[in-house]
Design a protein around this motif. Structure first.
Motif, PDB file in Angstrom:
ATOM      1  N   LEU A 124       0.456  -7.115  -8.997  1.00 21.98           N
ATOM      2  CA  LEU A 124       1.357  -6.180  -9.650  1.00 21.98           C
ATOM      3  C   LEU A 124       1.802  -6.796 -10.969  1.00 21.98           C
ATOM      4  O   LEU A 124       2.041  -7.992 -11.058  1.00 21.98           O
ATOM      5  CB  LEU A 124       2.562  -5.882  -8.768  1.00 21.98           C
ATOM      6  CG  LEU A 124       2.267  -5.285  -7.384  1.00 21.98           C
ATOM      7  CD1 LEU A 124       3.559  -4.839  -6.710  1.00 21.98           C
ATOM      8  CD2 LEU A 124       1.279  -4.149  -7.453  1.00 21.98           C
ATOM      9  N   LYS A 163      -2.686  -2.431  -4.577  1.00 25.44           N
ATOM     10  CA  LYS A 163      -3.024  -1.964  -5.922  1.00 25.44           C
ATOM     11  C   LYS A 163      -4.534  -1.814  -6.078  1.00 25.44           C
ATOM     12  O   LYS A 163      -5.023  -0.817  -6.616  1.00 25.44           O
ATOM     13  CB  LYS A 163      -2.476  -2.929  -6.964  1.00 25.44           C
ATOM     14  CG  LYS A 163      -2.790  -2.519  -8.393  1.00 25.44           C
ATOM     15  CD  LYS A 163      -2.170  -3.494  -9.379  1.00 25.44           C
ATOM     16  CE  LYS A 163      -2.493  -3.113 -10.812  1.00 25.44           C
ATOM     17  NZ  LYS A 163      -1.849  -4.035 -11.762  1.00 25.44           N
ATOM     18  N   GLU A 167       5.565  -2.613 -11.950  1.00 29.72           N
ATOM     19  CA  GLU A 167       4.903  -2.117 -10.735  1.00 29.72           C
ATOM     20  C   GLU A 167       5.596  -2.703  -9.507  1.00 29.72           C
ATOM     21  O   GLU A 167       5.960  -3.875  -9.481  1.00 29.72           O
ATOM     22  CB  GLU A 167       3.422  -2.505 -10.725  1.00 29.72           C
ATOM     23  CG  GLU A 167       2.623  -1.839 -11.822  1.00 29.72           C
ATOM     24  CD  GLU A 167       1.166  -2.298 -11.870  1.00 29.72           C
ATOM     25  OE1 GLU A 167       0.352  -1.538 -12.407  1.00 29.72           O
ATOM     26  OE2 GLU A 167       0.857  -3.416 -11.397  1.00 29.72           O
ATOM     27  N   THR A 168       5.754  -1.860  -8.500  1.00 31.65           N
ATOM     28  CA  THR A 168       6.357  -2.279  -7.234  1.00 31.65           C
ATOM     29  C   THR A 168       5.486  -1.782  -6.092  1.00 31.65           C
ATOM     30  O   THR A 168       4.611  -0.931  -6.290  1.00 31.65           O
ATOM     31  CB  THR A 168       7.765  -1.668  -7.062  1.00 31.65           C
ATOM     32  OG1 THR A 168       7.624  -0.235  -6.988  1.00 31.65           O
ATOM     33  CG2 THR A 168       8.706  -2.053  -8.202  1.00 31.65           C
ATOM     34  N   SER A 222       5.993   1.915  -5.878  1.00 30.84           N
ATOM     35  CA  SER A 222       5.285   2.701  -6.902  1.00 30.84           C
ATOM     36  C   SER A 222       3.785   2.740  -6.624  1.00 30.84           C
ATOM     37  O   SER A 222       3.135   3.757  -6.859  1.00 30.84           O
ATOM     38  CB  SER A 222       5.560   2.154  -8.317  1.00 30.84           C
ATOM     39  OG  SER A 222       4.927   0.895  -8.533  1.00 30.84           O
ATOM     40  N   GLN A 223       3.245   1.654  -6.093  1.00 35.72           N
ATOM     41  CA  GLN A 223       1.822   1.639  -5.769  1.00 35.72           C
ATOM     42  C   GLN A 223       1.519   2.514  -4.558  1.00 35.72           C
ATOM     43  O   GLN A 223       0.493   3.188  -4.511  1.00 35.72           O
ATOM     44  CB  GLN A 223       1.338   0.208  -5.533  1.00 35.72           C
ATOM     45  CG  GLN A 223       1.305  -0.639  -6.784  1.00 35.72           C
ATOM     46  CD  GLN A 223       0.403  -0.052  -7.856  1.00 35.72           C
ATOM     47  OE1 GLN A 223      -0.790   0.149  -7.644  1.00 35.72           O
ATOM     48  NE2 GLN A 223       0.966   0.235  -9.010  1.00 35.72           N
ATOM     49  N   TYR A 275       1.553   6.013  -5.861  1.00 37.29           N
ATOM     50  CA  TYR A 275       0.317   6.255  -6.614  1.00 37.29           C
ATOM     51  C   TYR A 275      -0.855   6.473  -5.661  1.00 37.29           C
ATOM     52  O   TYR A 275      -1.641   7.397  -5.833  1.00 37.29           O
ATOM     53  CB  TYR A 275       0.046   5.076  -7.553  1.00 37.29           C
ATOM     54  CG  TYR A 275      -1.275   5.189  -8.288  1.00 37.29           C
ATOM     55  CD1 TYR A 275      -1.470   6.180  -9.247  1.00 37.29           C
ATOM     56  CD2 TYR A 275      -2.324   4.335  -8.014  1.00 37.29           C
ATOM     57  CE1 TYR A 275      -2.686   6.305  -9.919  1.00 37.29           C
ATOM     58  CE2 TYR A 275      -3.535   4.445  -8.681  1.00 37.29           C
ATOM     59  CZ  TYR A 275      -3.709   5.437  -9.626  1.00 37.29           C
ATOM     60  OH  TYR A 275      -4.914   5.555 -10.283  1.00 37.29           O
TER      61      TYR A 275
END
Length: 182
Positions: free
Chosen positions: A89, A56, A93-94, A97-98, A101
Motif C-alpha cells: 500500500l 492490493k 491506501e488502506t 480502501s483496497q 476497490y
C-alpha cells in the motif's frame, strides 16, 4: 464470505466459475479479519509478502485481466519502475480502501463474464515477452486464470495470517459468525 461453493444450477457454467472466483476472494478477505493496518502490512516471514500487499495485488490483477478482455488498458500501468507497488500500500491506501476497490472490481468482473456472448470468445494476450506472440485466450481461460491466481495468493494469505497470530481460516470464520470451531 464463501467457504463452500454449492453445485451450480444445471448448465450455469458462468455462475460456477464466478462462484469459485468469489470463494477464493473470500480466503484473502478472511485472512484480514480483525487486523490493524500495521498487522496487515507486516511481513512475518522471509518473503516480502504482506496481507495488505496481497489484497492490493489480486484486486489490481483481476481488474487488469478484465480490462484486457475488454481490450482496454488496465487502470494502473505497471512496469519495472513501479512493479513493487503492486504488493504494497502506498500513500493514502488502506485495507478498507483496497477492499472497497476489490468489491467494485468483482462487480465489474461478474457483469463482464455474464455479458459476453460466449465463454469461448477470445481476446489477445498482452504483447509481453512471457506470452506467446499474437496469443489469444478465451473468456473461460480468463475465469480459470483468475481462480488460479486468487487461490495461489489465498494460500499465501493463510500462511501469513497464521504466522501473525496463529489464526486459521476456520477459526476466523467461526469468530466472525459467533460460533466455535473444533
Amino acid at each position: 464470505m464463501v467457504t463452500h461453493v454449492p453445485a451450480e444450477a444445471q448448465g450455469d457454467e458462468r455462475g460456477a466459475l464466478l462462484a469459485f472466483i468469489e470463494e477464493q476472494r473470500g480466503g484473502i478477505r478472511r485472512a484480514l479479519l480483525g487486523l490493524t493496518e500495521e498487522q496487515a502490512a507486516s511481513r512475518p516471514s522471509a518473503s516480502e509478502l504482506s496481507l495488505s500487499g496481497l489484497l492490493k495485488h489480486v484486486a489490481e490483477v483481476e481488474q487488469g485481466w478484465i480490462a484486457r478482455a475488454k481490450q482496454e488498458p488496465p487502470a494502473i500501468k505497471r512496469d519495472e519502475t513501479n512493479w513493487h507497488e503492486t504488493f504494497q500500500l502506498v500513500e493514502g491506501e488502506t485495507v478498507a480502501s483496497q477492499l472497497a476497490y476489490w468489491e467494485k472490481v468483482a462487480a465489474e468482473t461478474e457483469a463482464y463474464i455474464r455479458s459476453v456472448p460466449s465463454l469461448d470468445d477470445t481476446f489477445p494476450l498482452p504483447n509481453d515477452p512471457w506470452f506467446p506472440p499474437e496469443g489469444r485466450v478465451s473468456v473461460r481461460w480468463l475465469c480459470l486464470h483468475l481462480i488460479r491466481e486468487t487461490a495461489r495468493h489465498a494460500g499465501h494469505a493463510d500462511i501469513i495470517r497464521e504466522s501473525l497470530d496463529g489464526a486459521t481460516a476456520f477459526e476466523l470464520v467461526a469468530k466472525e459468525q459467533g460460533t466455535s470451531w473444533g
